[in-house]
Enzyme design. Structure first.
Site, PDB file in Angstrom:
ATOM      1  N   GLY A   9       0.799  -1.217   0.000  1.00 36.12           N
ATOM      2  CA  GLY A   9       0.000   0.000   0.000  1.00 36.12           C
ATOM      3  C   GLY A   9       0.830   1.264   0.000  1.00 36.12           C
ATOM      4  CB  CYS A  10       4.426   1.836  -0.168  1.00 36.11           C
ATOM      5  SG  CYS A  10       5.001   0.791  -1.513  1.00 36.11           S
ATOM      6  CE  LYS A  11       4.949   9.859  -3.834  1.00 33.30           C
ATOM      7  NZ  LYS A  11       5.742  10.987  -3.331  1.00 33.30           N
ATOM      8  CB  THR A  13       2.172  -0.473  -4.079  1.00 33.43           C
ATOM      9  OG1 THR A  13       3.245  -1.183  -3.453  1.00 33.43           O
ATOM     10  CG2 THR A  13       1.097  -1.442  -4.496  1.00 33.43           C
ATOM     11  CE  LYS A  14      -1.770   4.365  -1.741  1.00 24.85           C
ATOM     12  NZ  LYS A  14      -1.833   5.355  -0.699  1.00 24.85           N
TER      13      LYS A  14
END
Length: 135
Positions: A9-11, A13-14
């Site tokens: 759910g980190c930057k 991954t986004k």
């Protein structure tokens, strides 16, 4: 086979998810905090690495640094079980399909997940846009 993005759910991954959406590449997302990877899944990922566990373990993370375990003393199965219990030891995202792997988000490397025809088309258009050098 669809691309799978394993993430925390980190930057990064986004960014990877948005890149896949923008390039119309079907993918499956899996939050490894909520649904950790199993030992066999980790072994499948390791099969695609060049440097083994060094490629997927986030050694610079605070989570890794706080643990008082010498990872070099663990057997591979023990290490994978530890990762299964503590998914924050992994780099994020880990992007895979049948025979490709990317760890972390890298705008150039993620292009490997584009279909070959798309990559070729983009390369042709890019080279046509180049202007000759005038001396």
């Amino acid at each position: 086979m669809a691309v799978t993005i394993y993430g925390l759910g980190c930057k990064s991954t986004k960014k990877a998810k948005q890149w896949m959406i923008n390039n119309q590449i079907p993918f499956v997302e899996r939050d490894i905090k909520k649904d950790p990877l199993t030992v066999p899944e980790l072994q499948d990922i390791l099969r695609l690495t060049m440097e083994g566990t060094d490629d997927i373990i986030a050694k610079r993370s605070s989570h890794y640094q706080k643990v008082e375990v010498d990872f070099d003393d663990l057997s591979l199965v023990e290490l994978l079980e530890m990762i299964q219990e503590q998914p924050k030891f992994l780099k994020s995202p880990i992007i895979v399909d049948r025979n490709k792997l990317q760890v972390g988000y890298n705008a150039d490397e993620i292009r490997q997940f584009l279909p070959r025809k798309t990559r070729k088309f983009q390369l042709l258009n890019w080279t046509q846009d180049l202007k000759p050098i005038e001396w």
